[in-house]
Design a protein around this motif. Structure first.
Motif, PDB file in Angstrom:
ATOM      1  N   ILE A 348       0.795  -1.235   0.007  1.00  0.00           N
ATOM      2  CA  ILE A 348       0.273  -0.164  -0.443  1.00  0.00           C
ATOM      3  C   ILE A 348       1.097   1.138   0.104  1.00  0.00           C
ATOM      4  O   ILE A 348       2.303   1.348   0.455  1.00  0.00           O
ATOM      5  N   LYS A 349       0.347   2.256  -1.204  1.00  0.00           N
ATOM      6  CA  LYS A 349       1.118   3.486  -1.386  1.00  0.00           C
ATOM      7  C   LYS A 349       1.058   4.308   0.609  1.00  0.00           C
ATOM      8  O   LYS A 349      -0.830   4.291  -0.205  1.00  0.00           O
ATOM      9  N   PHE A 350       1.286   5.220   1.057  1.00  0.00           N
ATOM     10  CA  PHE A 350       0.469   6.398   1.882  1.00  0.00           C
ATOM     11  C   PHE A 350       1.765   7.083   1.956  1.00  0.00           C
ATOM     12  O   PHE A 350       2.957   7.291   1.470  1.00  0.00           O
ATOM     13  N   LYS A 351       1.194   8.334   2.630  1.00  0.00           N
ATOM     14  CA  LYS A 351       1.606   9.501   3.074  1.00  0.00           C
ATOM     15  C   LYS A 351       1.817   9.547   4.665  1.00  0.00           C
ATOM     16  O   LYS A 351       1.232   9.343   5.256  1.00  0.00           O
ATOM     17  N   PRO A 352       3.070   8.768   4.691  1.00  0.00           N
ATOM     18  CA  PRO A 352       3.450   8.643   6.081  1.00  0.00           C
ATOM     19  C   PRO A 352       3.354  10.161   7.105  1.00  0.00           C
ATOM     20  O   PRO A 352       3.848  11.095   6.683  1.00  0.00           O
ATOM     21  N   LEU A 353       3.249  10.190   8.670  1.00  0.00           N
ATOM     22  CA  LEU A 353       2.658  10.898   9.120  1.00  0.00           C
ATOM     23  C   LEU A 353       4.278  11.264   9.925  1.00  0.00           C
ATOM     24  O   LEU A 353       4.975   9.991  10.460  1.00  0.00           O
ATOM     25  N   PHE A 354       4.932  12.563   9.830  1.00  0.00           N
ATOM     26  CA  PHE A 354       6.422  12.613  10.698  1.00  0.00           C
ATOM     27  C   PHE A 354       5.869  13.487  12.094  1.00  0.00           C
ATOM     28  O   PHE A 354       5.365  14.244  12.168  1.00  0.00           O
TER      29      PHE A 354
END
Length: 464
Positions: A348-354
């Motif tokens: 799954i491609k996702f935008k991580p939280l940093f």
């Protein structure tokens, strides 16, 4: 896990779904008969029930990012997690956020290879390898230590055999806790066969390797408590030092009551530097730590650098970049601040939280509110900022500290040094030692109660 911010986006998503059903009902309720209205109400109840069950389900999960509008969660349970990616791709800040969210409930152990986790306000254990001691109480511990040093120091079979003799000699001499310095001295004292060329070479190599690990005579029995472990020195010192900490964690967890065990997180930066590609001993230790309830997060530039057995046994892999060997990920074409997570056979491609580092506040100074004082030959300044906060600035050392307390328009208390405060009032300025007797002096000069309270606060901070 806290509910708070991590559930906010999920709750908004649920509310959004409810609104869609509600708007559908409003639009078609006039033209549709009551049976359809009843059906709409059933759908609405189903959505609410489903949302409630989903909220229960994510209680033991941590939100780590979004795939479109769909939240991506990491289940908090004993497991292996591999995080890969090139330098500056965001791996560390991603892990820092996970640690920040879990640190209030779970014991955290971080192998901080490059001293990057000080921003998390966790206890820091800075250790020099030459001061570390480790246990060789019995045959099992001796063999474990032999294997650990043999792998991390890249010893040959002859060198490993000589090291085993050294460790047994130390144990026979009555030592149960030894340091690298103890090993070096025993290597020098150990009787060897000077007609055996291989044994002579093994002794010389061991002496050379341990020479770099023994700086100074200081000894320190370190404790393996939760926090950030920073091993000072070069790559070799770090590899040996973190290996000793890893072994210490296994011994610690095995001694604790199994029935009362609690979840733990172990973060291993540069795992490829610690665990050799073809090693089996360290792999066994990693799996043993997982058995004791640990979530083990391993970080490396590329999955191809990580021990094959570790890769096979790791159910969750998060990648911030695609290496040429990662054929299954190349076609995803990751953009900046994107990652992929592979678990349960799905990618799954996702935008991580940093993790967001709080920036230091800049002082906005009014020139008219700066007054210069002199103390001990150094130029000190009292600075009153635009929001009326008061700071002390030392010009020579270029340091600023918020140690002046403005009580009202006429009284000031200035914490000059660890032993003295300066109290200023209408037509009076006095320097008082940080002692209980000074409270009587404050009452004599009719200082306000707020001044006395602030003095007591400073006194408590310095002495207790």
């Amino acid at each position: 896990m806290k509910k708070g911010h991590d559930y906010l986006d999920c709750i908004l998503y649920i509310v959004f779904m409810i609104l869609i059903v509600y708007m559908f009902m409003l639009k078609y309720v006039i033209v549709l008969n009551y049976s359809y209205v009843f059906l709409g109400i059933i759908v609405l109840i189903s959505v609410i029930a489903s949302a409630f069950l989903k909220t229960l389900k994510i209680k033991n999960n941590l939100l780590i990012g979004f795939s479109g509008i769909k939240p991506v969660f990491l289940e908090i349970k004993p497991t292996l997690l591999l995080v890969t990616g090139a330098s500056s791709m965001g791996k560390t800040r991603f892990i820092q956020r996970i640690i920040k969210k879990l640190s209030n409930k779970i014991d955290i152990y971080i192998f901080d290879w490059y001293n990057e986790y000080h921003v998390l306000d966790l206890p820091c254990h800075e250790v020099n390898l030459s001061t570390m001691t480790f246990s060789i109480r019995n045959e099992k511990e001796i063999i474990e230590m032999r294997d650990l040093l043999s792998i991390t120091l890249n010893l040959t079979a002859h060198q490993t055999n000589l090291l085993l003799r050294v460790l047994k000699a130390l144990n026979s001499s009555g030592l149960v806790e030894v340091s690298a310095l103890d090993i070096k001295r025993m290597i020098e004292q150990l009787a060897i066969d000077y007609e055996n060329r291989l044994e002579i070479e093994a002794q010389q190599v061991l002496l050379k390797k341990f020479e770099g690990l023994t700086i100074g005579e200081k000894r320190l029995t370190y404790s393996i408590d939760p926090g950030v472990f920073v091993i000072t020195g070069g790559e070799l010192e770090k590899r040996v030092g973190y290996a000793i900490v890893l072994r210490g964690l296994i011994q610690k967890f095995s001694r604790e009551n199994f029935l009362k065990r609690k979840s733990r997180v172990i973060v291993i930066e540069e795992v490829h530097s610690l665990i050799p590609v073809e090693d089996v001993i360290f792999v066994k230790w990693i799996l043993e730590l997982q058995k004791y309830g640990a979530i083990i997060i391993m970080i490396a530039p590329s999955a191809s650098l990580v021990n094959k057995t570790i890769r096979i046994r790791t159910p969750i892999w998060i990648s911030f970049a695609t290496a040429p060997s990662d054929a299954s990920l190349v076609n995803l074409k990751l953009k900046e601040k994107e990652a992929v997570i592979r678990k349960a056979g799905k990618v799954i491609k996702f935008k991580p939280l940093f993790f967001k580092i709080k920036e230091k506040k800049q002082l906005k100074i009014k020139e008219s509110k700066i007054r210069q004082t002199s103390s001990g030959g150094k130029n000190n300044y009292t600075i009153i900022t635009n929001n009326n906060e008061i700071y002390s600035l030392n010009k020579n050392t270029n340091t600023t500290s918020k140690n002046i307390y403005k009580i009202d328009d006429e009284w000031l208390i200035d914490h000059i040094d660890p032993n003295t405060v300066k109290v200023s009032g209408p037509n009076i300025t006095t320097y008082l030692p940080l002692t209980i007797e000074s409270i009587v002096k404050l009452e004599e000069i009719k200082a306000p109660e707020k001044i006395i309270d602030e003095f007591i606060t400073i006194l408590a901070k310095e002495n207790y």
